[in-house]
Design a protein around this motif. Sequence first.
Motif, PDB file in Angstrom:
ATOM      1  N   ASN A 354       0.814  -1.212   0.000  1.00  0.00           N
ATOM      2  CA  ASN A 354       0.000   0.000   0.000  1.00  0.00           C
ATOM      3  C   ASN A 354       0.854   1.271   0.000  1.00  0.00           C
ATOM      4  OD1 ASN A 354      -1.838   2.007   0.332  1.00  0.00           O
ATOM      5  ND2 ASN A 354      -2.839   1.113   2.139  1.00  0.00           N
ATOM      6  N   PRO A 355       1.163   1.787  -1.193  1.00  0.00           N
ATOM      7  CA  PRO A 355       2.014   2.984  -1.292  1.00  0.00           C
ATOM      8  C   PRO A 355       1.358   4.222  -0.692  1.00  0.00           C
ATOM      9  CG  PRO A 355       1.210   2.307  -3.456  1.00  0.00           C
ATOM     10  CD  PRO A 355       0.769   1.260  -2.497  1.00  0.00           C
ATOM     11  N   GLN A 356       0.040   4.162  -0.466  1.00  0.00           N
ATOM     12  CA  GLN A 356      -0.655   5.297   0.127  1.00  0.00           C
ATOM     13  C   GLN A 356      -0.181   5.586   1.546  1.00  0.00           C
ATOM     14  OE1 GLN A 356      -2.614   7.243  -1.601  1.00  0.00           O
ATOM     15  NE2 GLN A 356      -2.164   5.902  -3.337  1.00  0.00           N
ATOM     16  N   LEU A 357       0.362   4.571   2.206  1.00  0.00           N
ATOM     17  CA  LEU A 357       0.761   4.753   3.602  1.00  0.00           C
ATOM     18  C   LEU A 357       1.911   5.750   3.719  1.00  0.00           C
ATOM     19  CD1 LEU A 357       0.484   1.036   4.747  1.00  0.00           C
ATOM     20  CD2 LEU A 357      -1.094   2.907   5.291  1.00  0.00           C
ATOM     21  N   ALA A 358       2.902   5.611   2.840  1.00  0.00           N
ATOM     22  CA  ALA A 358       4.028   6.547   2.852  1.00  0.00           C
ATOM     23  C   ALA A 358       3.519   7.953   2.556  1.00  0.00           C
ATOM     24  CB  ALA A 358       5.075   6.130   1.824  1.00  0.00           C
ATOM     25  N   ALA A 359       2.624   8.048   1.573  1.00  0.00           N
ATOM     26  CA  ALA A 359       2.089   9.357   1.212  1.00  0.00           C
ATOM     27  C   ALA A 359       1.367   9.988   2.401  1.00  0.00           C
ATOM     28  CB  ALA A 359       1.132   9.207   0.024  1.00  0.00           C
ATOM     29  N   ARG A 360       0.589   9.163   3.120  1.00  0.00           N
ATOM     30  CA  ARG A 360      -0.140   9.706   4.262  1.00  0.00           C
ATOM     31  C   ARG A 360       0.835  10.220   5.332  1.00  0.00           C
ATOM     32  NH1 ARG A 360      -3.928   5.767   7.562  1.00  0.00           N
ATOM     33  NH2 ARG A 360      -4.447   5.078   5.460  1.00  0.00           N
ATOM     34  N   MET A 361       1.927   9.485   5.523  1.00  0.00           N
ATOM     35  CA  MET A 361       2.929   9.903   6.495  1.00  0.00           C
ATOM     36  C   MET A 361       3.474  11.297   6.159  1.00  0.00           C
ATOM     37  SD  MET A 361       6.552   8.044   7.339  1.00  0.00           S
ATOM     38  CE  MET A 361       7.789   8.784   8.405  1.00  0.00           C
ATOM     39  N   PHE A 362       3.858  11.480   4.902  1.00  0.00           N
ATOM     40  CA  PHE A 362       4.429  12.775   4.516  1.00  0.00           C
ATOM     41  C   PHE A 362       3.394  13.886   4.631  1.00  0.00           C
ATOM     42  CE2 PHE A 362       7.217   9.790   1.989  1.00  0.00           C
ATOM     43  CZ  PHE A 362       8.228   9.825   2.940  1.00  0.00           C
ATOM     44  N   ASP A 363       2.146  13.576   4.330  1.00  0.00           N
ATOM     45  CA  ASP A 363       1.062  14.548   4.507  1.00  0.00           C
ATOM     46  C   ASP A 363       0.974  15.013   5.945  1.00  0.00           C
ATOM     47  OD1 ASP A 363       0.203  14.637   1.955  1.00  0.00           O
ATOM     48  OD2 ASP A 363      -1.551  13.306   2.224  1.00  0.00           O
ATOM     49  N   VAL A 364       0.961  14.059   6.839  1.00  0.00           N
ATOM     50  CA  VAL A 364       0.818  14.383   8.265  1.00  0.00           C
ATOM     51  C   VAL A 364       1.966  15.283   8.718  1.00  0.00           C
ATOM     52  CG1 VAL A 364       0.900  13.414  10.600  1.00  0.00           C
ATOM     53  CG2 VAL A 364      -0.479  12.295   8.811  1.00  0.00           C
TER      54      VAL A 364
END
Lengths: 410, 410
Positions: A354-364
């Motif tokens: 799930n590549p979305q997880l890394a993206a969510r981290m950077f968003d936060v």
Amino acid sequence: MPRIVMKFGGTSMAGIERIRSVAARVRREAEAGNQVLVVVSAMAGETDRLVQLCREAAALHDPTEYDVVVASGEQVTAGLLAMTLQGMGVNARSFMGWQLVRASGVHGNARVEAVEGATLDEALRNGTVAVIPGFQGVSDDGRLATLGRGGSDTSAVAIAAGLKADRCDIYTDVDGVYTTDPRIVPRARKLTQVTFEEMLELAGVGAKVLQVRSVGLAMREKLPLRVLSAFEDLPGTDIVAELSGANMERNEIAGIAADRNEARITLTGVPDKPGTVAQVIAPLAEAGLSLDMIVHAATPNTGSSDLTFTVPRASLSQAMAVIEQRKGEIGYAELIHDDAVAKVSIVGVGIRSNPQLAARMFDVLAERQINLHAVSTSEIKVSALIAESELDLAVRMLHSAFGLDAEQSA
Amino acid sequence: MPRIVMKFGGTSMAGIERIRSVAARVRREAEAGNQVLVVVSAMAGETDRLVQLCREAAALHDPTEYDVVVASGEQVTAGLLAMTLQGMGVNARSFMGWQLVRASGVHGNARVEAVEGATLDEALRNGTVAVIPGFQGVSDDGRLATLGRGGSDTSAVAIAAGLKADRCDIYTDVDGVYTTDPRIVPRARKLTQVTFEEMLELAGVGAKVLQVRSVGLAMREKLPLRVLSAFEDLPGTDIVAELSGANMERNEIAGIAADRNEARITLTGVPDKPGTVAQVIAPLAEAGLSLDMIVHAATPNTGSSDLTFTVPRASLSQAMAVIEQRKGEIGYAELIHDDAVAKVSIVGVGIRSNPQLAARMFDVLAERQINLHAVSTSEIKVSALIAESELDLAVRMLHSAFGLDAEQSA
């Protein structure tokens, strides 16, 4: 009949009263119909005392003699636990490391080579509880060898693997593996299951529950581990090859790791040509320095680039010196260092798919204006290097954003 | 090249500073061209601490597990001494008891059966100083076994005999064997030589310099011992099979022994018929009580007699109870006891050939009106049981009468 290994650390063995409560737990497992092997550490503080004696005896002491001295601590607790069990009516006896565990490699930091399990196996089948001093074995030349600090975890796992135990239970000061450091996030939650790989990443970046070597060994041997409180009767955390049951449904992230043991080095104006990175890293590796996050970014059309990496904080000045010596060879413009950095990581087997997880981290992190000095990723981990002053905030934000806070758990 | 064993007790090993001065002495012997084996005790107080832990763990503890716990003390000091020697530039290494010393008999009080000396012999020939923990070995079933308190002396002698050492030097708190207890007679003189038999008598009756077992073993093995101060650089006492040189000319008496650990029991009006003495002594022996001086005197033409003997003071009430239980069988009139008695002995190989020495002893005691409760003699010893209050006077008188006072020595 299930066969289990129970491992108790130094705090659990510190004094006869505590040894008695360890014995009560061992008896309970034996009476529940298990074949039981117990691996023990030295009394808390004893190994430090013995190491200090070695230091006083000779500044540069022979590791073989060091092993002779420090191995004695676990020998004492093994004998004491065996007699305490006998006093409670449990059929028990001690076995010494040199009777069972063949070790190889460097004295003072040896590796378990094999466990000679025939006598032990027979004793277990006859209903004897076997008590074994952790942290030690015998080398090829027949001398005592110790496995390095924290080696009792590795002993326990190696003995469990050698004796084909069904499980290895590690009794410790903490009652399990948490989603993050509860000192940073009071709402951190105890995990019921974690995979070996997640545990390695969580341990490697700061969750000091188990010796990393022992987790690696258990993973190779496919031996389930369980981390439990030595003092309270609470469910612990299972460390397994594959998540199962309710855990298969858990949040994709197992936990958030925080590591303050980082220092950053940046070389600016490094020639942008093949081999530059190797030219910097090779001499550091030769000096025994381990690099962690490495970022190499070229500025287009300038022919020059910046190189950033991290080293353990204690190695910073040594690393700087190595690079300064090679300034001519490497040809950088400026050498910048920063030891007020820290690493925050999200860890979980779900990251793989799930590549979305890394993206969510950077968003936060971006939402809170937290600047990223470097980023590294693996199959089950994404790490960001940030200012140390922002670490606690970052951990709290991520813990909450990934649904790990206790009240929000499924 | 001469081969010697050096044995150091717990006081000499108590802390790194003392271990360093032990190492300096060892180095001196090695540099003087000797092949050197060193046998060490645990740090003073350490064995007591470990024994106490065993007592707390289980009141009736398994002696095999006790051995595991208490053997650790000497392991620590052996490793520390080896690394200290290395730090001083001496080629040294430790060997463990389980690598060398085969022991048999009761755990906690085992006997040395054999010393496997091949590896050790090779190391010594290569100029390595071997450091060995005293007090321990390995039993037939491959487990740690200890030799009983004070067993390091016995280890040292057994290892010296097994490795065909030329001499075994025992470094201790006292600087040699004295003609008597210097606390009673300040003019007591250090003996340059004493025979094994004299040493056994002197040790058996109170001169606690060496473990008695170790002297007996050295005598059987014809291994010369030397007792030396661990702290001062003084000549010690040689313990030998035959006196030699100037010592052949010495006074016929080696020393005066004083023993306060005595209690007297007298049965009056015992039937004067064969078998009476056996009837009293057999049940005491069965109860594990050791009797020392036994005097049986019949009053002519009365058909009755008195029987007097001594037991260790701590066993007095147990001995009285055993005899009271048998009053009917034995048929005595009165049972009298006295625990304010003491034994004074003259010890010397000369007694064998000179009956005048015993006579002189009784003269001296009679002159001072010292009453004798019992007398016993052996080839090299004459003992008298007297009132404890008169012991010091008796020792001083005898010491002086036999020409042992320091200023009067030849």
